[in-house]
Design an enzyme around this catalytic site. Structure first.
Site, short mmCIF file in Angstrom:
data_model
loop_
_atom_site.label_atom_id
_atom_site.label_comp_id
_atom_site.label_asym_id
_atom_site.label_seq_id
_atom_site.Cartn_x
_atom_site.Cartn_y
_atom_site.Cartn_z
N CYS A 225 0.91 -1.23 -0.02
CA CYS A 225 0.22 -0.05 0.13
C CYS A 225 1.04 1.27 0.11
O CYS A 225 2.17 1.15 0.54
CB CYS A 225 -0.75 -0.02 1.19
SG CYS A 225 -1.58 1.56 1.56
N CYS B 21 47.16 -34.58 -16.21
CA CYS B 21 47.91 -35.43 -15.40
C CYS B 21 48.81 -34.63 -14.54
O CYS B 21 49.42 -33.91 -15.13
CB CYS B 21 48.41 -36.51 -15.99
SG CYS B 21 49.21 -37.64 -15.09
N CYS C 286 21.38 -24.62 -3.78
CA CYS C 286 22.04 -23.24 -3.91
C CYS C 286 22.10 -22.64 -5.30
O CYS C 286 22.30 -21.71 -5.79
CB CYS C 286 23.24 -23.10 -3.30
SG CYS C 286 24.44 -24.05 -3.93
N CYS D 16 18.53 -20.27 -20.22
CA CYS D 16 17.97 -21.79 -20.38
C CYS D 16 16.88 -21.81 -19.69
O CYS D 16 16.42 -21.04 -18.69
CB CYS D 16 18.97 -22.68 -19.77
SG CYS D 16 18.35 -24.41 -19.73
#
Lengths: 191, 487
Positions: B177, B304, B254, B227
């Site tokens: 309001c 690696c 999250c 998306c």
């Protein structure tokens, strides 16, 4: 927008010690003035405010900040920015500039240290109230023409000035370090 | 030719995605379930997989239908209008049963709590046929004034302008309001009755839909750029969601990148910390290091961490620059931060330095695995083209070489989890549990590096050996998650 009456009429202004003037001939930029409320550290000071009215007024709050430098937990001592709920999310379209100025006056009389704008001032307010009051009174005296001088603080400031520091910078540094000259000097030299 | 490659690529992709949230063996579950139970004793069941999560990927229309059904249930059970039902559900996180219960017991308390009606109604003093609207201060006739349940009257023009400004600023469900200190909310039907611009009506319904989805505990927008997918799950848990449209992989609770075994609060703290301290850490994570033996400058161009100097053939660890032999599978020390035991007695400066050192230790490893993950993408490309080449030379079919791709995908998955073990370890209190965690982390790390080494040299490793290594790495990963993914 054009016909919105800001409702700050003469008689009310005189009684509450608030005032609004136009800067140019339009309603969008205004200069406000409030008198520091009695029995506070701001007693008798004249504080000038910059008021900008947004296009969407009164559905959005006016943008208000202090032009006069002031030492207060909810007002930035650097920029004059104000932390007050009604200027942010608690604004209601039915409020007026009069409400804003009166609320600001009330803010000077009752600070909200838990919702601070200036963390340094708020910390001093909470931990060292006497120093806070003296500092606020000193700032009011220097920047807002307040009637009460703080001779004790002025003496310390004089010492800092004699060391060659700029008066305002020295005042800020001293105020921020609870008027400890040594700490203030250190912060002035490192900054 | 290239088109063919692409389609094969995307096939592999979707295969991977399925296996990602429905464990590989689940495809056969139905088959075995029909049979006797004893056949799938050592098969991981849905309830055994610590990462298993039941969810649906929905389009906007599906969600609109779902929300409307929820509203409809409340409307018909309590005989109220949809506009009010929406307000009540939104105010109480869409807990339908709770709202129905409160509304049947004490409707006025519920309405006050939901800011639908005021605590005390305002009585506008009415004198004569016209009134002053407190916003524009114009004299307006009585029938031009509108009020909400609170009784604060304003003219239609002001209500219209007010709602327009609010919607343009992105506020929809939170419009209250216009009176001072009045918290009563503007309901949807009132807003539509005062709003004059049709395009803003559309925007209102669009924005409010977004708000509803955000406030609904069972729904979450896919965080992928543009998306349109909305995820629906029964429980608001920190579990992995893989979007079938934009392929992003995120945490349901999250909404940021999936982060097991670290939990939502901790990963947020860690990411903020990394953003803050990035300047300090930047120089540390430079891309080159010198070989610890012959000091030739080495750039890391694969994922690696088991490095072999191309010049002197020295095998070492990229992370700690130690001899790789010491990284034998039994005790992989390199992932463990050794705290200075006397730190409590040191000066504040030394403590700060120690804190920074500790942070950098974890950050370096976190950052290194993130980089390795990126490099692993290149390995994937290399493998794809290598397979292509082999198939073209008729050395086996595409299906024969599929296991190589599987290995690369699995490596990515394991390394991802490994990366997210570092924030977890950083914030962990020093205790026996931390020792166990670090032990398992080290085990996982060792196996991931072994796998990485074998994948990069896939041609000279035989298939059995590689698949064995895949199995070991995935088992280590699941063991760690089972023990530390506690919700």
């Amino acid at each position: 927008m054009t016909h919105y009456d800001f409702e700050v009429t003469g008689s009310k202004v005189a009684r509450c010690h608030i005032k609004v003037d136009m800067v140019n001939d339009n309603f969008l930029e205004l200069i406000g003035e409030i008198i520091g409320p009695p029995d506070t550290a701001y007693d008798g000071g004249k504080f000038k405010l910059e008021i900008n009215i947004p296009d969407t007024y009164p559905f959005n709050p006016p943008k208000v900040k202090f032009v006069t430098k002031i030492w207060h937990p909810n007002i930035s001592s650097v920029t004059g920015a104000i932390c007050l709920d009604i200027l942010k999310d608690q604004w209601a379209a039915a409020m007026t500039l009069r409400t804003v100025l009166l609320s600001l006056q009330a803010l000077l009389a009752a600070a909200e240290p838990d919702d601070p704008q200036d963390a340094v001032v708020a910390k001093q307010y909470k931990e060292n109230r006497k120093t806070f009051t003296q500092t606020a009174r000193h700032w009011t005296n220097v920047y807002a023409n307040g009637p009460h001088r703080e001779c004790e603080l002025e003496k310390i400031l004089e010492q800092a000035k004699n060391m060659g520091f700029d008066e305002h910078k020295a005042r800020v540094a001293l105020s921020s370090s609870d008027w400890n000259l040594e700490r203030a000097t250190e912060s002035l030299l490192t900054s | 030719m290239s088109d063919e490659m692409k389609s094969q690529d995307s096939d592999a992709d979707s295969d991977y995605d399925q296996s990602d949230h429905m464990d590989d063996d689940d495809d056969y579950c139905g088959y075995y379930d029909n049979d006797t139970d004893d056949l799938d004793i050592d098969k991981p069941k849905k309830s055994d997989d610590p990462e298993y999560f039941d969810y649906e990927l929905l389009q906007i229309e599906d969600v609109e239908r779902f929300l409307n059904e929820e509203v409809e249930v409340l409307c018909s059970s309590q005989k109220i209008l949809p506009s009010l039902a929406k307000m009540l559900l939104h105010a109480h996180d869409w807990k339908k049963e709770y709202v129905i219960e409160c509304h049947s017991k004490n409707p006025s308390k519920l309405l006050i709590d939901s800011k639908v009606i005021p605590k005390v109604k305002f009585q506008q003093p009415i004198s004569g046929p016209s009134l002053v609207c407190c916003v524009c201060l114009n004299q307006v006739s009585r029938e031009m004034l509108h009020d909400l349940s609170c009784g604060h009257m304003f003219c239609g023009e002001c209500w219209d302008a007010y709602c327009q400004v609010q919607i343009q600023q992105g506020v929809t469900l939170g419009i209250s309001c216009m009176a001072k200190d009045c918290e009563v909310m503007v309901p949807e039907d009132f807003l539509y009755s005062v709003l004059s611009k049709p395009d803003l009506r559309d925007r209102y319904s669009q924005f409010s839909f977004t708000e509803y989805v955000k406030s609904h505990p069972a729904l979450r927008f896919c965080p992928g750029p543009n998306c349109p997918i909305i995820v629906k799950a029964k429980e608001a848990k920190a579990k992995k969601i893989t979007c079938n449209t934009c392929k992003s992989c995120f945490c349901f609770k999250c909404g940021i990148e999936y982060h097991a075994p670290t939990d939502c609060d901790v990963i947020k703290k860690w990411l903020t910390k990394c953003a803050d301290d990035s300047e300090t850490a930047n120089y540390i994570s430079a891309n080159t290091k010198d070989c610890p033996k012959c000091h030739v400058c080495i750039e890391k161009n694969g994922g690696c961490n088991h490095m072999q100097c191309s010049k002197c053939k020295y095998d070492f660890c990229w992370m700690c620059l130690g001899d790789w032999k010491a990284h034998g599978s039994e005790y992989y020390e390199c992932s463990r931060y050794k705290e200075n035991p006397n730190i409590a007695n040191e000066s504040v400066h030394a403590q700060a330095r120690e804190a920074l050192k500790k942070y950098l230790f974890y950050f370096e490893r976190w950052e290194n695995h993130a980089k390795s993950l990126k490099l692993e993408e290149q390995t994937l490309e290399k493998i794809t083209s290598r397979i292509q080449e082999k198939v073209m030379n008729s050395t086996g079919t595409w299906i024969d070489w599929q296991y190589l791709l599987d290995a690369a995908y699995l490596l990515k998955k394991c390394r991802y989890t490994l990366q997210y073990t570092y924030p977890y370890a950083y914030y962990m209190e020093k205790c026996a549990r931390k020792q166990l965690f670090e032990y398992q982390q080290a085990q996982l790390e060792a196996e991931v590096e072994n796998l990485s080494w074998k994948v990069e040299r896939a041609e000279i490793t035989d298939r059995g050996d590689l698949e064995n290594q895949m199995d070991i790495a995935e088992k280590r990963r699941l063991t760690l998650l089972k023990d530390f993914l506690d919700y």
